[in-house]
Design an enzyme around this catalytic site. Structure first.
Site, PDB file in Angstrom:
ATOM      1  N   ASP A 127     -21.661-121.166 -61.873  1.00 24.88           N
ATOM      2  CA  ASP A 127     -22.883-121.276 -61.204  1.00 24.88           C
ATOM      3  C   ASP A 127     -22.866-122.151 -59.998  1.00 24.88           C
ATOM      4  O   ASP A 127     -23.697-122.161 -58.957  1.00 24.88           O
ATOM      5  CB  ASP A 127     -23.756-121.957 -62.048  1.00 24.88           C
ATOM      6  CG  ASP A 127     -24.184-120.893 -62.978  1.00 24.88           C
ATOM      7  OD1 ASP A 127     -23.972-119.696 -62.953  1.00 24.88           O
ATOM      8  OD2 ASP A 127     -24.688-121.465 -64.239  1.00 24.88           O
ATOM      9  N   LYS A 174     -31.302-122.381 -61.481  1.00 21.62           N
ATOM     10  CA  LYS A 174     -31.192-120.952 -61.489  1.00 21.62           C
ATOM     11  C   LYS A 174     -31.500-119.971 -62.412  1.00 21.62           C
ATOM     12  O   LYS A 174     -31.448-120.441 -63.605  1.00 21.62           O
ATOM     13  CB  LYS A 174     -29.869-120.743 -60.626  1.00 21.62           C
ATOM     14  CG  LYS A 174     -28.746-120.869 -61.724  1.00 21.62           C
ATOM     15  CD  LYS A 174     -28.333-119.810 -62.796  1.00 21.62           C
ATOM     16  CE  LYS A 174     -27.333-120.296 -63.974  1.00 21.62           C
ATOM     17  NZ  LYS A 174     -27.415-119.353 -64.952  1.00 21.62           N
TER      18      LYS A 174
END
Length: 306
Positions: A148, A18
């Site tokens: 995350d 990401k």
């Protein structure tokens, strides 16, 4: 009471990296953690995670082109191992498991590689478990593992996150963009980055408040580029010589592309050290790299691949 025999079954998951396209650090909570608000973007770059459930002893092996020379430390401290333990405890599932990870995501670079592996383990075990927990429980478990992990469990391409990253608002995926990543052999310690930022904030006498974003703030790459920011960029260049050299370069490239009429973002991801440029698919960018840095090229996940 003995553990029931488990016939070996396996599942392979991709564990996507990401980027943080917006990352603002909010107030420190009583627990010592800082709240954040962030725009998560999934990348095509991914690790491959194979999970088997069987009666064989529990194990975790990691290999691949992005493995650091000194390894990843004790397996019991790895997020993937912790994810498996947490899932089986939550499901009251007395199975053993064997995890094999092929690493392609640079380690310790703010790209969420360890979190992605943990999320992939949760999804794999969910598909193998005789009594699945459901997405809400997976997100809850992920939130306890790291900021995350919930986003990477969700499999969304784009989402707004806040709190500790465990509160998510999925957003419509934007068209794919090319991503040129500059990764380093040495990362940035996340705790040290938070500490440096907190000290700098106190020294400035700065107050903290959340921003209000318009409903269409993240509806196009032009809007995202105008809002893109990362609070860690205020302190990480003083902690990492490579970031100090590369971050101004990726910002310059993004400015040049913007001046040519292309939406572009040049930032550092997470707490670093990876710096990146997003640019139109089919274009390339050139960067002078310091020693110990390497370029990784990929794309963002768009509507067709999310």
């Amino acid at each position: 009471m003995g553990q029931e025999s488990t016939a070996a079954r396996s599942r392979t998951q991709t564990a996507h990296a990401k980027l943080n396209l917006v990352l603002r650090i909010l107030a420190r909570e009583a627990s010592g953690y800082h709240g954040i608000e962030t725009l998560f973007q999934r990348l095509a770059l991914h690790d491959v995670v194979d999970v088997t459930v069987s009666d064989a002893p529990k194990s975790l092996t990691c290999a691949g082109p992005s493995m650091p020379a000194n390894g990843l430390g004790p397996v019991e401290q790895n997020l993937a191992w912790r994810a498996a333990e947490a899932y089986c405890a939550a499901a009251a599932w007395g199975t053993n498991w064997q995890i094999a990870i092929t690493k392609h995501i640079p380690v310790g670079g703010g790209l969420g590689g360890g979190s992605a592996d943990a999320a992939a383990v949760l999804r794999a075990l969910e598909s193998l478990c005789p009594t699945p927990l459901g997405l809400a429980r997976l997100l809850e478990i992920g939130g306890r593992l790291g900021a995350d992990v919930p986003f990477l469990v969700s499999e969304e391409a784009l989402a707004w996150g806040w709190g500790r990253g465990d509160r998510l608002l999925p957003l419509p995926a934007l068209p794919a963009m090319a991503a040129t990543l500059v990764a380093f052999s040495e990362g940035v310690n996340t705790g040290a980055a938070y500490g440096a930022f907190a000290d700098a904030r106190v020294a400035r006498g700065e107050t903290v408040s959340a921003y209000a974003y318009p409903p269409d703030a993240f509806g196009s790459w032009d809007f995202v580029a105008a809002l893109a920011t990362n609070d860690f960029e205020q302190v990480v260049p003083s902690l990492h010589a490579g970031v100090a050299l590369v971050l101004p370069a990726v910002r310059d490239v993004a400015r040049q592309l913007t001046a040519q009429g292309h939406a572009s973002v040049g930032l550092m991801s997470g707490s670093g050290a990876t710096c990146f440029v997003l640019h139109p698919v089919g274009t390339t960018v050139a960067l002078d790299l310091p020693e110990g840095a390497r370029v990784v090229t990929t794309t963002t996940m768009g509507p067709a691949t999310a």
